[in-house]
Design a protein around this motif. Structure first.
Motif, PDB file in Angstrom:
ATOM      1  N   PRO A 134       0.837  -1.202   0.000  1.00 10.45           N
ATOM      2  CA  PRO A 134       0.000   0.000   0.000  1.00 10.45           C
ATOM      3  C   PRO A 134       0.875   1.258   0.000  1.00 10.45           C
ATOM      4  N   VAL A 155      -0.298  -0.570  -4.187  1.00 13.72           N
ATOM      5  CA  VAL A 155      -1.762  -0.509  -4.128  1.00 13.72           C
ATOM      6  C   VAL A 155      -2.114   0.827  -3.468  1.00 13.72           C
ATOM      7  N   LEU A 157      -3.492   3.590  -1.174  1.00 16.94           N
ATOM      8  CA  LEU A 157      -4.076   3.637   0.161  1.00 16.94           C
ATOM      9  C   LEU A 157      -5.215   4.645   0.120  1.00 16.94           C
ATOM     10  N   PRO A 162      -6.000   0.043   2.327  1.00 15.04           N
ATOM     11  CA  PRO A 162      -5.666  -0.221   0.925  1.00 15.04           C
ATOM     12  C   PRO A 162      -6.926  -0.387   0.088  1.00 15.04           C
ATOM     13  N   ASP A 163      -6.847  -0.006  -1.180  1.00 15.30           N
ATOM     14  CA  ASP A 163      -7.990  -0.150  -2.074  1.00 15.30           C
ATOM     15  C   ASP A 163      -8.323  -1.641  -2.195  1.00 15.30           C
ATOM     16  N   VAL A 167      -6.898  -5.092  -4.107  1.00  9.71           N
ATOM     17  CA  VAL A 167      -6.281  -6.158  -3.320  1.00  9.71           C
ATOM     18  C   VAL A 167      -7.000  -7.488  -3.560  1.00  9.71           C
ATOM     19  N   ALA A 182       0.870  -4.021   5.922  1.00 12.12           N
ATOM     20  CA  ALA A 182      -0.270  -3.255   6.449  1.00 12.12           C
ATOM     21  C   ALA A 182       0.150  -2.553   7.735  1.00 12.12           C
ATOM     22  N   TYR A 194      -7.404   1.715   9.231  1.00  6.85           N
ATOM     23  CA  TYR A 194      -8.168   0.764   8.424  1.00  6.85           C
ATOM     24  C   TYR A 194      -9.586   0.647   8.983  1.00  6.85           C
TER      25      TYR A 194
END
Ligand code: PLP
Length: 423
Positions: A134, A155, A157, A162-163, A167, A182, A194
């Motif tokens: 991410p 990826v 964030l 994260p999107d 993922v 993460a 998150y």
């Protein structure tokens, strides 16, 4: 909004930024916004550790002589304190040496060289493997993958982690993707937390790789900057309930609670992973520094003791974050030249400048004596494709130096930003 300004107005703004810049250049500044570490007054808060556990005090609660070899799992009383903090059952949480980054590095080495629970082969025997990264993220995570030749797939964030569309799609279709980095709470460098939905998806998503691992680096679990003690969902619990207990590796440490250089690191995982970890660890060590663990248990007492101690940190660093945000708002608010995160905890603020400007801003700041984290450091291989992310670390400088540095940074953003607009 200056975004609607004409060339004449922009020229005036650029002239004013140039004037401010040359004034700053004459001041001989020597300032540093790169160091994401505690200031000395924060370390002072834990100075009692220097006298603990005290003369002739070396027995743990269960009678263990902490001076001797043994006890690979780490001291029970310290693991009990951190089990609720890191959301791992005590029996599945190990207390280790002073650094969680070492544990993350070890996890890669062990997974490369010895078969993980659920794996068909060791990672080193599986051909090129990949990790999801991410972004923006933590450069030292990326350096570990780089070191072992593990390809990183960036990826984005989002505000909730994260999107997950990206993922879930990638991990479902590609068995060579072995894991994801993460930082679930007050992420480095954005402060992102998150969402429960993101955590649930991470716990439940199908993965093509049977040996997929989430490196859950909960480095800032108790590092609040507001009255709200933000909580995240329990990844290990949810993954276990979903039948994926083995996909979670939890990391944490007291580096930014007690002493950054002399704290205690933690590793938490499923029973099978812990058994795997200990069998490898047993070849590497006859036991951790239990005296340091005992002094930490005595000093912190219980989870409430950890929270109370963190309030003292907040009293010291809260004003530094407030000042940074205030100056960014005063100097750059409404210019259309920058956005920034307003973290509720952690150690960093992310400043986003117009595309193609970050490297230039960092260079201009360096020319007048203000060191910033290199542009790109927040991305794998040091490459931010948009060249727009700058990490600000407000904790280490004095309040006065910090304020001067953020002012200077804002001036550099205006200089580079208006120059770009007028090109
Ligand atoms: N993980 C994150 C996200 C960090 O920001 C840091 C330090 O900045 C670390 C880990 C380092 O942890 P430790 O001191 O436990 O090795």
């Amino acid at each position: 909004m200056t975004t609607d300004l004409g060339a004449q107005d922009l020229t005036a703004l650029l002239d004013s930024a140039r004037q401010d810049y040359s004034e700053l250049a004459g001041r001989g500044l020597k300032l540093d916004l790169t160091r994401g570490k505690p200031a000395a007054d924060q370390l002072d808060l834990a100075d009692e550790l220097l006298t603990l556990p005290g003369a002739a005090t070396f027995k743990a609660a269960d009678g263990t002589d902490t001076r001797n070899y043994g006890g690979l799992n780490g001291l029970q009383e310290l693991r009990e304190i951190f089990a609720p903090v890191l959301q791992v059952p005590v029996a599945q949480l190990l207390a280790a040496g002073n650094s969680s980054l070492e544990l993350m590095h070890d996890a890669f080495v062990q997974a490369l060289l010895s078969k993980l629970p659920g794996a068909q082969e060791r990672w080193v025997d599986q051909g090129p493997i990949k990790f999801l990264a991410p972004v923006p993220g933590y450069d030292r995570h990326f350096s570990i993958c780089e070191r072992f030749g593990i390809e990183m797939i960036p990826v984005p964030l989002t505000e909730s982690g994260p999107d997950m569309e990206v993922v879930t799609r990638l991990v479902a279709e590609d068995a060579s993707i072995k894991g994801i980095w993460a930082i679930p709470k007050y992420s480095n460098p954005t402060g992102t937390v998150y969402s429960d939905e993101t955590v649930r998806q991470l716990a439940e998503m199908p993965t093509a790789a049977p040996d997929f691992r989430i490196f859950w680096d909960n480095a800032y679990a108790v590092h609040h900057l507001t009255d709200e003690r933000v909580e995240i969902a329990d990844l290990l619990g949810l993954a276990t309930a979903a039948g994926h207990a083995d996909r979670v590796f939890v990391f944490g440490s007291t580096s930014k609670i007690t002493f950054a250089g002399a704290g205690v690191g933690f590793f938490g995982a499923s029973e099978a992973n812990i058994k795997w970890w200990l069998s490898n660890l047993g070849k590497r060590s006859i036991g951790p520094d239990k005296i340091n663990q005992l002094r930490h248990a005595t000093f912190l007492g219980d989870a409430e003791g950890v929270f109370a101690h963190m309030e003292k940190h907040r009293a010291l660093i809260g004003p530094k974050f407030d000042a940074t945000l205030r100056i960014l708002g005063e100097q750059l608010g409404g210019t259309g030249l920058a956005t920034w995160t307003e973290p509720k905890g952690g150690y960093f603020i992310t400043l986003t400048v117009p595309e193609g400007c970050a490297t230039d801003v960092v260079a201009r700041a360096a020319e007048i004596g203000v060191v910033l984290t290199p542009a790109g450091a927040t991305h794998p291989l040091g490459q931010d494709p948009a060249d727009s992310v700058i990490r600000i670390a407000p904790t280490f400088p004095t309040q006065e130096d910090l304020e001067a540095a953020v002012h200077a940074l804002a001036t550099c953003v205006k200089l580079v930003g208006y120059e770009q607009r007028l090109k």
